[in-house]
Design a protein around this motif. Structure first.
Motif, mmCIF file in Angstrom:
data_model
loop_
_atom_site.group_PDB
_atom_site.id
_atom_site.type_symbol
_atom_site.label_atom_id
_atom_site.label_comp_id
_atom_site.label_asym_id
_atom_site.label_seq_id
_atom_site.Cartn_x
_atom_site.Cartn_y
_atom_site.Cartn_z
ATOM 1 N N ASP A 82 0.827 -1.221 0.000
ATOM 2 C CA ASP A 82 0.000 0.000 0.000
ATOM 3 C C ASP A 82 0.857 1.264 0.000
ATOM 4 O O ASP A 82 0.561 2.222 -0.708
ATOM 5 N N TYR A 83 1.901 1.270 0.828
ATOM 6 C CA TYR A 83 2.719 2.464 1.005
ATOM 7 C C TYR A 83 4.196 2.088 0.932
ATOM 8 O O TYR A 83 4.639 1.154 1.593
ATOM 9 N N VAL A 84 4.948 2.837 0.131
ATOM 10 C CA VAL A 84 6.404 2.660 0.070
ATOM 11 C C VAL A 84 7.066 3.805 0.813
ATOM 12 O O VAL A 84 6.776 4.981 0.555
ATOM 13 N N LEU A 85 7.956 3.456 1.746
ATOM 14 C CA LEU A 85 8.815 4.438 2.419
ATOM 15 C C LEU A 85 10.239 4.137 1.950
ATOM 16 O O LEU A 85 10.908 3.240 2.475
ATOM 17 N N HIS A 86 10.683 4.863 0.950
ATOM 18 C CA HIS A 86 11.946 4.555 0.264
ATOM 19 C C HIS A 86 13.103 5.305 0.926
ATOM 20 O O HIS A 86 13.305 6.499 0.700
#
Length: 324
Positions: A82-86
């Motif tokens: 759902d969410y990418v924290l790169h």
């Protein structure tokens, strides 16, 4: 507002790239504490398995050892996310001057791979680590988005290019991207070892061992030091930000200014030592002063940092006392 009060849909899955590093492992921990699922992607080139060891038995945690320079790995890691924290990147301004080709391959192409994988897997939000180094030689304080100077290192160039690519992915493909321009993040799990270690953990380690650290330059440099919990808040709030804020970069800092000599004196007092520092040459590519205008992040992301430098440094000192 405490970031732990933020709400996401049940069973949300977050991918944290560089999740075994300093910022990444703290993000993994925070999301797990909030009751959501975390997939960590890290090749352990600069991250440490010890940073995520305590999560390995958690059913909501998954670790993939892999490299963002390989698109197939990025694609696999983004499946169902759902969410990418790169956060995956190689840091350090002076090291980037020594290794420009590697930095371009790792930081720029690695980020483009992640952006494309996120797009193909229909990720909701793509939040990525940028850096205050993009301001370069722009002399005005506070630093304000849209008023950048000439970048002073290959590292700064890679971070600026990542912002430009992220903007393209929002513009052309509808991927909601949010750049986090970190200002001198510090706190628990920041590695004090190595030639390129950040200044606060390096000072603390040396002083706790009764040794004199080296200050690069004359110590009159100032920095907007930002405690790790402020950074966690910013990343999570970006995941909940409106699409109208996407395709942009935001200063993530406290909005204060500390001088290295003052910090060094304060650490001596708190640790009850009296050790004179050594002074070395200025590091190439370093910026003399930094202070962030955080009004854009406040208005568009709802970012309200609660951890001042004074609060953060106390917490950091306690952590290093117990963990060094």
């Amino acid at each position: 507002m405490d970031y732990r009060e933020l709400k996401f849909p049940k069973d949300s899955l977050f991918l944290v790239t560089g999740g075994a590093g300093f910022v990444g492992s703290n993000l993994c921990e925070a999301i797990l504490e909030m009751g959501y699922h975390v997939r960590c992607l890290d090749n352990l080139s600069t991250g440490h398995i010890e940073n995520i060891e305590s999560f390995r038995g958690n059913d909501c945690f998954e670790f993939i050892k892999g490299d963002i320079k390989k698109y197939d790995t990025c694609d696999m890691a983004c499946e169902g996310v759902d969410y990418v924290l790169h956060q995956a990147a190689w840091g350090s301004v002076p090291r980037s001057i020594e290794m420009p080709v590697f930095y371009a391959a790792n930081n720029i192409m690695g980020t483009v791979n992640m952006l494309e994988a996120a797009r193909q897997n229909k990720v909701k939000k793509f939040v990525y680590a940028s850096s205050s180094s993009v301001y370069g030689d722009e002399p005005n304080l506070p630093k304000q988005e849209g008023r950048e100077g000439n970048r002073l290192s290959p590292y700064a160039v890679t971070k600026y290019e990542c912002e430009e690519y992220a903007k393209q992915y929002t513009m052309h493909y509808g991927l909601d991207t949010y750049g986090m321009r970190y200002f001198n993040v510090f706190g628990r799990r920041q590695d004090p070892n190595g030639a390129y270690a950040a200044v606060i953990p390096k000072f603390l380690k040396k002083l706790l061992q009764g040794e004199a650290p080296t200050i690069n330059g004359d110590g009159s440099q100032s920095r907007d030091f930002t405690y790790i919990d402020n950074v966690i808040e910013a990343n999570l709030k970006a995941c909940l930000a409106p699409s109208s804020a996407a395709g942009q970069a935001f200063n993530i800092a406290y909005g204060g200014r500390e001088y290295l000599n003052d910090i060094y004196r304060s650490l001596n007092i708190v640790l009850d030592v009296n050790i004179k520092p050594k002074y070395g040459p200025n590091r190439p590519g370093d910026i003399k002063h930094s202070l962030a205008d955080i009004s854009k992040a406040r208005e568009m992301l709802g970012y309200e940092p609660e951890w001042s430098f004074e609060l953060g440094i106390k917490a950091a000192i306690e952590w290093y006392k117990q963990n060094l």
